[in-house]
Design an enzyme around this catalytic site. Structure first.
Site, PDB file in Angstrom:
ATOM      1  N   TYR A  20      16.812 -29.168  -9.282  1.00  0.00           N
ATOM      2  CA  TYR A  20      17.382 -28.462 -10.419  1.00  0.00           C
ATOM      3  C   TYR A  20      17.599 -29.439 -11.576  1.00  0.00           C
ATOM      4  O   TYR A  20      18.183 -30.515 -11.409  1.00  0.00           O
ATOM      5  CB  TYR A  20      18.719 -27.812 -10.057  1.00  0.00           C
ATOM      6  CG  TYR A  20      18.627 -26.634  -9.110  1.00  0.00           C
ATOM      7  CD1 TYR A  20      17.403 -26.079  -8.758  1.00  0.00           C
ATOM      8  CD2 TYR A  20      19.776 -26.068  -8.566  1.00  0.00           C
ATOM      9  CE1 TYR A  20      17.336 -25.003  -7.894  1.00  0.00           C
ATOM     10  CE2 TYR A  20      19.707 -24.986  -7.702  1.00  0.00           C
ATOM     11  CZ  TYR A  20      18.481 -24.462  -7.367  1.00  0.00           C
ATOM     12  OH  TYR A  20      18.420 -23.385  -6.510  1.00  0.00           O
ATOM     13  N   GLY A  21      17.166 -29.012 -12.751  1.00  0.00           N
ATOM     14  CA  GLY A  21      17.350 -29.834 -13.938  1.00  0.00           C
ATOM     15  C   GLY A  21      16.055 -30.485 -14.391  1.00  0.00           C
ATOM     16  O   GLY A  21      15.063 -30.544 -13.663  1.00  0.00           O
TER      17      GLY A  21
END
Length: 343
Positions: free
Chosen positions: A59-60
């Protein structure tokens, strides 16, 4: 906030889990939730009693940013107050171009990724470690052995499984039983009021084996918030919604959430919301929380504190059996046939 036991484990969590997949995520060059916003949302979640936080190593932008934001925030809090979940499977772009062992659920990749996740989160252990997908190229026995080692070393408390078929979940549970390995205690499927019958077999396995279910996209990508309106009686994919909303930005929105079934369910969710002086989002979340056959803890991915407040309001609702069943029955036409869905 109300709390519930996480399936058959000894860990208690808030009835809502806070999802962080937007933390540090860039879309068209714009960060959806930056560091300051992420910390503000984590503050708000904690102040409202949410102790369960979900993330993943990928994530990210770049990958790992979500875990880093959470780790930075945790520096000013007591780690023991929180139940942290992360995931492993996909290539981690922090290494550059992925090599042959930089993805999947082989022992080498699992062992490497848990170290990075713990370092970014600033913790010695994870409460819950999901496999993010099923790995067709690695025997499930190898994966479970590697994950079992992490549990026995104290780096992970419980194992979870995200996004797989019922037969795959069954095979993993059987393998764990036969080989004396740690089993999956929590699952994370796509599950919401308009999608229920597509994973009946999967949820039956969860109920039979007392697994907790933590559905992602419990509001159908925002569809069940009621902010979208149908504009063509003959075409369930034709809609209007707020400018910049997910439905107008996400190509998957039509395939995943728009259907005759979805619109009929949304109509009933709206009706129940009017009866309870609540919002459609709160009713849709409460419908999940009140699943009768298994512990269900929806993962909410609020982008603002106001959205989070609305989500948390679901905890204070109570659906009557008649209201719960009306939402279930809305998936069927007058002849008892299930309304269609594109997927």
């Amino acid at each position: 906030m109300e709390y519930t036991r996480l399936g058959s484990t000894g860990t208690t969590v808030s009835q809502l889990c806070f999802g962080t997949w937007r933390f540090g995520r860039e879309t068209d060059g714009v960060v959806e939730t930056d560091r300051e916003e992420a910390h503000e949302l984590l503050d708000a979640a904690w102040e409202r009693g949410i102790n369960f936080v979900d993330t993943a190593n990928v994530y990210g932008t770049p990958h790992g940013t979500s875990e880093e934001y959470i780790g930075e925030w945790l520096e000013d809090h007591d780690r023991e107050d929180f139940v942290l979940a992360s995931k492993v499977y996909f290539p981690f772009d922090g290494w550059g171009d992925p090599g042959p062992n930089d993805s999947g659920l082989g022992r080498k990749h699992v062992r490497a990724q848990i170290e990075g996740t713990l370092d970014r989160l600033g913790t010695d252990y994870l409460d819950l470690y999901y496999i993010h997908r099923w790995d067709e190229n690695t025997p499930i026995r190898e994966t479970l052995r590697a994950l079992t080692e992490l549990v026995r070393e104290g780096k992970v408390h419980y194992l979870g499984a995200s996004t797989m078929a019922a037969w795959q979940l069954t095979k993993a549970l059987w393998t764990a039983d036969v080989d004396g390995l740690e089993r999956f205690e929590v699952t994370q499927p796509l599950f919401h009021a308009g999608y229920r019958d597509d994973i009946t077999d999967y949820l039956d396995v969860c109920a039979d084996r007392d697994l907790a279910v933590c559905p992602y996209s419990p509001l159908a990508g925002g569809f069940l918030t009621g902010k979208y309106e149908r504009v063509d009686e003959d075409d369930p994919t034709a809609f209007e919604g707020p400018e910049g909303a997910r439905g107008s930005l996400d190509d998957r929105f039509e395939d995943y959430y728009l259907s005759e079934r979805g619109w009929h369910v949304l109509d009933e969710v709206r009706a129940v919301a009017d009866e309870l002086d609540a919002t459609p989002a709160q009713v849709a979340l409460r419908w999940l929380i009140e699943q009768p056959n298994f512990t269900c803890v929806p993962i909410v991915g609020a982008r603002t504190v106001d959205q989070l407040d609305e989500n948390v309001g679901a905890v204070d609702l109570s659906l009557s059996d008649e209201q719960f069943d009306r939402i279930v029955d809305a998936r069927y036409d007058e002849a008892g046939e299930r309304w269609g869905h594109r997927t």
